[in-house]
Motif scaffolding. Structure first.
Motif, PDB file in Angstrom:
ATOM      1  N   ILE A  49       0.865  -1.182   0.000  1.00 36.31           N
ATOM      2  CA  ILE A  49       0.000   0.000   0.000  1.00 36.31           C
ATOM      3  C   ILE A  49       0.900   1.230   0.000  1.00 36.31           C
ATOM      4  O   ILE A  49       1.758   1.378   0.862  1.00 36.31           O
ATOM      5  CB  ILE A  49      -0.917   0.029   1.242  1.00 36.31           C
ATOM      6  CG1 ILE A  49      -1.879  -1.146   1.214  1.00 36.31           C
ATOM      7  CG2 ILE A  49      -1.678   1.347   1.313  1.00 36.31           C
ATOM      8  CD1 ILE A  49      -2.737  -1.256   2.465  1.00 36.31           C
ATOM      9  N   HIS A  50       0.697   2.102  -0.950  1.00 36.41           N
ATOM     10  CA  HIS A  50       1.466   3.338  -1.015  1.00 36.41           C
ATOM     11  C   HIS A  50       0.796   4.384  -0.141  1.00 36.41           C
ATOM     12  O   HIS A  50      -0.396   4.666  -0.276  1.00 36.41           O
ATOM     13  CB  HIS A  50       1.578   3.822  -2.468  1.00 36.41           C
ATOM     14  CG  HIS A  50       2.283   2.845  -3.342  1.00 36.41           C
ATOM     15  ND1 HIS A  50       3.644   2.696  -3.315  1.00 36.41           N
ATOM     16  CD2 HIS A  50       1.817   1.935  -4.229  1.00 36.41           C
ATOM     17  CE1 HIS A  50       3.999   1.756  -4.174  1.00 36.41           C
ATOM     18  NE2 HIS A  50       2.909   1.273  -4.729  1.00 36.41           N
ATOM     19  N   LYS A  52       0.864   7.585  -0.007  1.00 36.56           N
ATOM     20  CA  LYS A  52       0.266   8.746  -0.662  1.00 36.56           C
ATOM     21  C   LYS A  52      -1.038   8.424  -1.369  1.00 36.56           C
ATOM     22  O   LYS A  52      -1.788   9.322  -1.717  1.00 36.56           O
ATOM     23  CB  LYS A  52       1.254   9.360  -1.653  1.00 36.56           C
ATOM     24  CG  LYS A  52       2.433  10.017  -0.985  1.00 36.56           C
ATOM     25  CD  LYS A  52       3.324  10.671  -1.995  1.00 36.56           C
ATOM     26  CE  LYS A  52       4.465  11.388  -1.297  1.00 36.56           C
ATOM     27  NZ  LYS A  52       5.327  12.086  -2.251  1.00 36.56           N
ATOM     28  N   LYS A  53      -1.298   7.152  -1.606  1.00 29.16           N
ATOM     29  CA  LYS A  53      -2.515   6.756  -2.301  1.00 29.16           C
ATOM     30  C   LYS A  53      -3.410   5.912  -1.400  1.00 29.16           C
ATOM     31  O   LYS A  53      -3.978   4.918  -1.822  1.00 29.16           O
ATOM     32  CB  LYS A  53      -2.173   5.989  -3.576  1.00 29.16           C
ATOM     33  CG  LYS A  53      -1.477   6.842  -4.617  1.00 29.16           C
ATOM     34  CD  LYS A  53      -1.270   6.072  -5.893  1.00 29.16           C
ATOM     35  CE  LYS A  53      -0.649   6.957  -6.951  1.00 29.16           C
ATOM     36  NZ  LYS A  53      -0.510   6.268  -8.222  1.00 29.16           N
ATOM     37  N   SER A  54      -3.507   6.325  -0.136  1.00 29.48           N
ATOM     38  CA  SER A  54      -4.354   5.589   0.798  1.00 29.48           C
ATOM     39  C   SER A  54      -4.955   6.542   1.823  1.00 29.48           C
ATOM     40  O   SER A  54      -4.496   7.675   1.980  1.00 29.48           O
ATOM     41  CB  SER A  54      -3.548   4.493   1.501  1.00 29.48           C
ATOM     42  OG  SER A  54      -2.526   5.063   2.283  1.00 29.48           O
ATOM     43  N   CYS A  55      -5.974   6.064   2.524  1.00 34.45           N
ATOM     44  CA  CYS A  55      -6.646   6.857   3.549  1.00 34.45           C
ATOM     45  C   CYS A  55      -5.657   7.185   4.672  1.00 34.45           C
ATOM     46  O   CYS A  55      -4.897   6.327   5.106  1.00 34.45           O
ATOM     47  CB  CYS A  55      -7.839   6.075   4.100  1.00 34.45           C
ATOM     48  SG  CYS A  55      -8.623   6.837   5.531  1.00 34.45           S
ATOM     49  N   ASN A  56      -5.686   8.404   5.142  1.00 27.88           N
ATOM     50  CA  ASN A  56      -4.784   8.810   6.221  1.00 27.88           C
ATOM     51  C   ASN A  56      -5.182   8.212   7.564  1.00 27.88           C
ATOM     52  O   ASN A  56      -4.390   8.244   8.500  1.00 27.88           O
ATOM     53  CB  ASN A  56      -4.747  10.336   6.335  1.00 27.88           C
ATOM     54  CG  ASN A  56      -4.018  10.974   5.187  1.00 27.88           C
ATOM     55  OD1 ASN A  56      -3.193  10.342   4.546  1.00 27.88           O
ATOM     56  ND2 ASN A  56      -4.330  12.219   4.910  1.00 27.88           N
ATOM     57  N   GLY A  57      -6.396   7.673   7.669  1.00 27.63           N
ATOM     58  CA  GLY A  57      -6.841   7.094   8.931  1.00 27.63           C
ATOM     59  C   GLY A  57      -6.640   5.599   9.033  1.00 27.63           C
ATOM     60  O   GLY A  57      -6.210   5.090  10.059  1.00 27.63           O
ATOM     61  N   CYS A  58      -6.949   4.878   7.943  1.00 25.42           N
ATOM     62  CA  CYS A  58      -6.955   3.415   8.043  1.00 25.42           C
ATOM     63  C   CYS A  58      -6.134   2.712   6.961  1.00 25.42           C
ATOM     64  O   CYS A  58      -6.117   1.492   6.904  1.00 25.42           O
ATOM     65  CB  CYS A  58      -8.387   2.907   7.998  1.00 25.42           C
ATOM     66  SG  CYS A  58      -9.220   3.168   6.415  1.00 25.42           S
ATOM     67  N   SER A  59      -5.504   3.437   6.075  1.00 27.34           N
ATOM     68  CA  SER A  59      -4.669   2.895   4.992  1.00 27.34           C
ATOM     69  C   SER A  59      -5.453   2.217   3.880  1.00 27.34           C
ATOM     70  O   SER A  59      -4.881   1.504   3.065  1.00 27.34           O
ATOM     71  CB  SER A  59      -3.621   1.908   5.524  1.00 27.34           C
ATOM     72  OG  SER A  59      -2.742   2.542   6.394  1.00 27.34           O
ATOM     73  N   LYS A  60      -6.755   2.431   3.822  1.00 30.66           N
ATOM     74  CA  LYS A  60      -7.542   1.851   2.728  1.00 30.66           C
ATOM     75  C   LYS A  60      -7.053   2.462   1.416  1.00 30.66           C
ATOM     76  O   LYS A  60      -6.984   3.683   1.286  1.00 30.66           O
ATOM     77  CB  LYS A  60      -9.025   2.165   2.925  1.00 30.66           C
ATOM     78  CG  LYS A  60      -9.941   1.469   1.942  1.00 30.66           C
ATOM     79  CD  LYS A  60     -11.382   1.868   2.149  1.00 30.66           C
ATOM     80  CE  LYS A  60     -11.881   1.398   3.496  1.00 30.66           C
ATOM     81  NZ  LYS A  60     -13.306   1.678   3.715  1.00 30.66           N
ATOM     82  N   ARG A  90      -2.060   1.801  10.317  1.00 33.22           N
ATOM     83  CA  ARG A  90      -1.154   1.772   9.177  1.00 33.22           C
ATOM     84  C   ARG A  90      -0.946   0.329   8.744  1.00 33.22           C
ATOM     85  O   ARG A  90      -0.429  -0.488   9.503  1.00 33.22           O
ATOM     86  CB  ARG A  90       0.204   2.389   9.523  1.00 33.22           C
ATOM     87  CG  ARG A  90       0.168   3.868   9.653  1.00 33.22           C
ATOM     88  CD  ARG A  90       0.024   4.512   8.267  1.00 33.22           C
ATOM     89  NE  ARG A  90      -0.343   5.899   8.423  1.00 33.22           N
ATOM     90  CZ  ARG A  90      -1.447   6.430   7.954  1.00 33.22           C
ATOM     91  NH1 ARG A  90      -2.302   5.717   7.295  1.00 33.22           N
ATOM     92  NH2 ARG A  90      -1.706   7.696   8.118  1.00 33.22           N
ATOM     93  N   SER A  91      -1.362   0.038   7.551  1.00 32.02           N
ATOM     94  CA  SER A  91      -1.178  -1.285   6.970  1.00 32.02           C
ATOM     95  C   SER A  91      -0.087  -1.214   5.919  1.00 32.02           C
ATOM     96  O   SER A  91       0.019  -0.229   5.190  1.00 32.02           O
ATOM     97  CB  SER A  91      -2.473  -1.768   6.318  1.00 32.02           C
ATOM     98  OG  SER A  91      -3.499  -1.856   7.263  1.00 32.02           O
ATOM     99  N   LEU A  92       0.717  -2.250   5.846  1.00 33.16           N
ATOM    100  CA  LEU A  92       1.765  -2.298   4.830  1.00 33.16           C
ATOM    101  C   LEU A  92       1.256  -2.887   3.517  1.00 33.16           C
ATOM    102  O   LEU A  92       1.662  -2.479   2.440  1.00 33.16           O
ATOM    103  CB  LEU A  92       2.938  -3.148   5.318  1.00 33.16           C
ATOM    104  CG  LEU A  92       3.698  -2.610   6.518  1.00 33.16           C
ATOM    105  CD1 LEU A  92       4.747  -3.617   6.959  1.00 33.16           C
ATOM    106  CD2 LEU A  92       4.328  -1.278   6.188  1.00 33.16           C
ATOM    107  N   TYR A  93       0.351  -3.874   3.653  1.00 30.31           N
ATOM    108  CA  TYR A  93      -0.118  -4.590   2.472  1.00 30.31           C
ATOM    109  C   TYR A  93      -1.633  -4.590   2.413  1.00 30.31           C
ATOM    110  O   TYR A  93      -2.313  -4.564   3.437  1.00 30.31           O
ATOM    111  CB  TYR A  93       0.381  -6.043   2.485  1.00 30.31           C
ATOM    112  CG  TYR A  93       1.878  -6.143   2.500  1.00 30.31           C
ATOM    113  CD1 TYR A  93       2.609  -5.910   1.341  1.00 30.31           C
ATOM    114  CD2 TYR A  93       2.573  -6.457   3.652  1.00 30.31           C
ATOM    115  CE1 TYR A  93       3.990  -5.988   1.338  1.00 30.31           C
ATOM    116  CE2 TYR A  93       3.959  -6.536   3.669  1.00 30.31           C
ATOM    117  CZ  TYR A  93       4.652  -6.302   2.500  1.00 30.31           C
ATOM    118  OH  TYR A  93       6.019  -6.374   2.517  1.00 30.31           O
ATOM    119  N   SER A  94      -2.168  -4.651   1.193  1.00 30.37           N
ATOM    120  CA  SER A  94      -3.614  -4.770   1.006  1.00 30.37           C
ATOM    121  C   SER A  94      -4.072  -6.129   1.505  1.00 30.37           C
ATOM    122  O   SER A  94      -3.370  -7.131   1.375  1.00 30.37           O
ATOM    123  CB  SER A  94      -3.973  -4.636  -0.481  1.00 30.37           C
ATOM    124  OG  SER A  94      -3.702  -3.343  -0.935  1.00 30.37           O
TER     125      SER A  94
END
Length: 117
Positions: A49-50, A52-60, A90-94
């Motif tokens: 998960i990048h 800059k291209k994910s939700c600032n709260g949950c990394s979606k 913060r998630s590293l992977y989808s």
């Protein structure tokens, strides 16, 4: 010791149990680091998960916007009960079907060996 045989030995992937050719380096040889225990095919299934291209709260994941909050996080921030609690994940992977299966193996089937991934 036949070094050519040692260099050509196949590793076994701890996720799919298929043999693969590991990479040998001087750092691995001298024990300064370990080689990969996951084959390339399994490694490619982890979708990074990048930030800059994910939700600032949950990394979606999201397609393009920066500094974006998903609908769930926006709703939680507006809720009077939840708004006073800081929420950040913060998630590293989808969470793909592959990762879901790996998590199930680790959490519910006792496959603690894959924690080394």
């Amino acid at each position: 010791m036949n070094w050519k045989v040692v260099m050509e030995e196949a590793e076994t992937c701890i996720l799919c149990a298929e043999p693969f050719k590991g990479t040998m380096s001087w750092a691995v040889f001298w024990g300064m680091t370990t080689g990969s225990n996951v084959c390339e095919r399994c490694r490619e299934k982890f979708e990074l998960i990048h930030k800059k291209k994910s939700c600032n709260g949950c990394s979606k994941p999201h397609s393009s916007e920066e500094h974006w909050l998903c609908d769930d996080c926006t709703r939680w921030q507006k809720d009077p009960f939840w708004s006073e609690y800081p929420f950040l994940n913060r998630s590293l992977y989808s969470y793909t079907s592959f990762l879901k299966e790996m998590m199930a193996r680790f959490k519910y089937r006792g496959d603690a060996f894959i924690a080394g991934v």
